[in-house]
Design a protein around this motif. Structure first.
Motif, short mmCIF file in Angstrom:
data_model
loop_
_atom_site.label_atom_id
_atom_site.label_comp_id
_atom_site.label_asym_id
_atom_site.label_seq_id
_atom_site.Cartn_x
_atom_site.Cartn_y
_atom_site.Cartn_z
N LYS A 112 0.83 -1.22 0.00
CA LYS A 112 0.00 0.00 0.00
C LYS A 112 0.86 1.26 0.00
N LYS A 155 -2.82 1.94 7.86
CA LYS A 155 -3.04 0.75 7.02
C LYS A 155 -1.75 -0.02 6.93
N TYR A 161 -6.88 -6.99 3.89
CA TYR A 161 -8.03 -7.04 2.97
C TYR A 161 -9.32 -6.94 3.77
N ASP A 162 -10.39 -6.52 3.07
CA ASP A 162 -11.71 -6.40 3.70
C ASP A 162 -11.65 -5.66 5.04
N GLY A 163 -10.86 -4.62 5.09
CA GLY A 163 -10.80 -3.81 6.30
C GLY A 163 -9.85 -4.36 7.36
N VAL A 197 -6.62 -2.33 8.61
CA VAL A 197 -6.91 -0.89 8.62
C VAL A 197 -7.40 -0.51 10.02
N GLU A 248 -2.48 7.70 6.94
CA GLU A 248 -3.20 8.50 5.97
C GLU A 248 -4.08 9.53 6.66
N ALA A 249 -4.20 10.69 6.05
CA ALA A 249 -5.14 11.70 6.56
C ALA A 249 -6.55 11.13 6.48
N VAL A 288 -10.28 11.08 5.65
CA VAL A 288 -11.17 11.79 4.72
C VAL A 288 -12.56 11.84 5.37
N ILE A 305 -15.78 11.30 4.85
CA ILE A 305 -16.44 10.60 3.73
C ILE A 305 -17.95 10.85 3.69
N GLU A 329 -18.77 6.20 -0.34
CA GLU A 329 -17.67 5.40 -0.89
C GLU A 329 -18.13 4.88 -2.25
N LEU A 344 -20.97 0.58 3.66
CA LEU A 344 -20.21 -0.30 4.55
C LEU A 344 -21.02 -0.72 5.77
N ASN A 362 -15.28 -3.12 8.89
CA ASN A 362 -14.86 -2.20 7.83
C ASN A 362 -15.08 -2.81 6.45
N ASN A 374 -8.96 5.82 -3.14
CA ASN A 374 -8.54 5.08 -1.96
C ASN A 374 -7.53 4.01 -2.35
N GLU A 375 -7.96 3.06 -3.17
CA GLU A 375 -7.02 2.01 -3.59
C GLU A 375 -7.48 1.39 -4.89
P1 ADP Z 1 -9.16 -2.79 2.52
O1 ADP Z 1 -8.14 -2.87 1.45
O2 ADP Z 1 -8.89 -3.71 3.65
O3 ADP Z 1 -10.57 -2.87 2.02
P2 ADP Z 1 -9.39 0.10 2.66
O4 ADP Z 1 -8.20 0.90 2.36
O5 ADP Z 1 -10.42 0.01 1.57
O6 ADP Z 1 -8.97 -1.34 3.16
O7 ADP Z 1 -10.08 0.68 3.97
C1 ADP Z 1 -11.26 0.08 4.54
C2 ADP Z 1 -12.22 1.15 4.94
O8 ADP Z 1 -11.63 2.03 5.92
C3 ADP Z 1 -12.64 2.08 3.80
O9 ADP Z 1 -13.65 1.50 3.03
C4 ADP Z 1 -13.10 3.31 4.59
O10 ADP Z 1 -14.38 3.14 5.12
C5 ADP Z 1 -12.09 3.37 5.73
N1 ADP Z 1 -10.97 4.25 5.33
C6 ADP Z 1 -9.85 3.87 4.66
N2 ADP Z 1 -9.05 4.93 4.43
C7 ADP Z 1 -9.65 6.01 4.96
C8 ADP Z 1 -9.33 7.41 5.04
N3 ADP Z 1 -8.19 7.90 4.56
N4 ADP Z 1 -10.22 8.22 5.66
C9 ADP Z 1 -11.37 7.74 6.18
N5 ADP Z 1 -11.73 6.44 6.15
C10 ADP Z 1 -10.89 5.58 5.54
#
Ligand code: ADP
Length: 385
Positions: free
Chosen positions: A108, A150, A156-158, A161, A181-182, A184, A186, A189, A212, A217, A268-269
């Protein structure tokens, strides 16, 4: 195409989860033979692929020898031994998407640097080694709350994180090298699935909205098309297409985005493979993401991504407090609703929040799909025996 369908072409799919199962099913109308590598003989794809080969996808020897059995390799997960894929590629094996793209997104940290290099809007970040460094950065004022941690690899799947809102969350900090990461703010999504073939032709599916689960997550519901205005739809699609081009990808690419409360989009990714945010395309689009992935990796013309119908998709997640052999409740009842399509992945054991299947609900209008999906949500449960 003519050569493909009159041959005994063996397509290797690394991992046999639900995405591998659906990819194998999509390959079947072209009579492509599908070989699946997975350590579990009861993996979802095992019952629909031509041949299941036992092996750990992260193990060099397992991936390398699997490569000897097939003409071309693709994958449905990201946690794959890329050294073995790179060696196979050097030896002339066709592998799509390219192992270098996979290696990039497996980390990541590297993925964020890639976004930065290509001026892709993504939350500001810094790289840190783990809780100790994070805590001292906080103490010294080099980092401020809130932030999102992260782990760089294998999340994966939260999982992997940690959303750190205040001091009380610091106990949740995860071990290992991480992206900080800062946060966001939200509003929604979103996800866009795009495809690119070897000739550089591209196509994109309409943007979806991901809702979600508040306790885990992970995505519980998908709404297609997303309830956003046309200019946001265009911008999200444009960002996703740029990412497919910049990464030089051949196959499908899922791009997850955040829409913040100021109307700004943040990537995001990205995932260079069929994705859970595209399951609904089986019923709702002219071409499914799985067929599109096959068209792209075989370098055929891409299919129409037009929606036939709006849809709402509900993931069937293992019920909290239930762990063991699975038992489904309420499926027969919801089958009487119009537009309800049930997908059971075939995992024998459930545990809290495990993705066991999904239900796609298509409707003449999004409102009709939402209405019937609400009934499905209330009725269907995934229990243990
Ligand atoms: P994974 O790859 O495990 O799915 P993600 O990077 O998609 O992980 O993050 C899982 C969830 O965490 C996101 O869907 C979001 O709800 C929350 N999240 C991730 N990054 C941020 C961020 N920078 N700011 C706010 N919420 C975030």
């Amino acid at each position: 195409m003519e050569k493909l369908v009159t041959s005994d072409f063996r397509l290797g799919i690394i991992a046999g989860g639900q995405l591998g199962k659906m990819l194998a099913l999509a390959a079947s109308p072209w009579d492509v033979k599908t070989y699946v590598l997975d350590s579990d003989e009861h993996c979802p794809a095992a019952t629909v692929c031509t041949r299941w080969i036992q092996g750990d996808c992260t193990d060099f020897d397992a991936v390398y020898s699997f490569g000897q059995e097939v003409e071309m390799i693709t994958f449905e997960i990201e946690n794959v031994n890329t050294e073995a894929l790179q060696k196979l590629k050097r030896e002339g094996k066709r592998i799509h998407p390219d192992p270098d793209v996979l290696a990039l997104i497996q980390d990541k940290g590297k993925q964020k640097q890639f976004f930065q290099k290509h001026a892709v809007p993504s939350a500001a970040f810094t790289l840190m080694n783990g809780p100790e460094e994070i805590l001292s950065a906080l103490k010294e004022g080099r980092l401020t709350l809130p932030f999102v941690q992260k782990v760089r690899r294998a999340g994966y799947d939260g999982r992997g994180v940690a959303v750190i809102c205040g001091e009380e969350d610091l106990a949740k900090l995860l071990q290992g090298p991480s992206v900080i990461e800062a946060t966001v703010d939200i509003e929604k999504e979103l996800a866009v699935i795009v495809a690119r073939n070897g000739k550089g032709e591209t196509a994109s599916f309409p943007v979806v909205e991901m809702v979600l689960n508040p306790n885990a997550n992970l995505v519980e519901m998908l709404v297609s098309p997303a309830r956003i205005d046309a200019s946001l739809h265009r911008n999200a699609t444009e960002l996703a297409l740029q990412l497919a081009v910049k990464s030089g990808l051949q196959g499908v690419l899922a791009v997850e985005l955040f829409l913040d409360r100021n109307g700004q989009l943040w990537v995001n990714e990205i995932s260079p493979r069929p994705h859970n945010s595209g399951h609904h395309t089986i019923e709702s689009a002219v071409t499914s993401q799985y067929e599109q992935h096959l068209r792209a990796v075989f370098d055929f013309p891409l299919g129409s991504t037009d929606l036939k119908r709006p849809s709402v998709l509900l993931n069937l997640l293992g019920e909290k407090g239930h762990e063991g052999p699975v038992r489904y409740h309420g499926l027969t009842k919801v089958m009487s609703l119009p537009g309800v399509k049930i997908h059971i992945y075939g995992k024998r054991y459930t545990r809290p929040f495990r993705k066991m299947g999904h239900v796609t609900v298509v409707g003449a209008t999004l409102e009709e799909a939402e209405h019937n999906a609400a009934v499905v949500k209330k009725t269907v449960r995934v229990y243990s025996c």
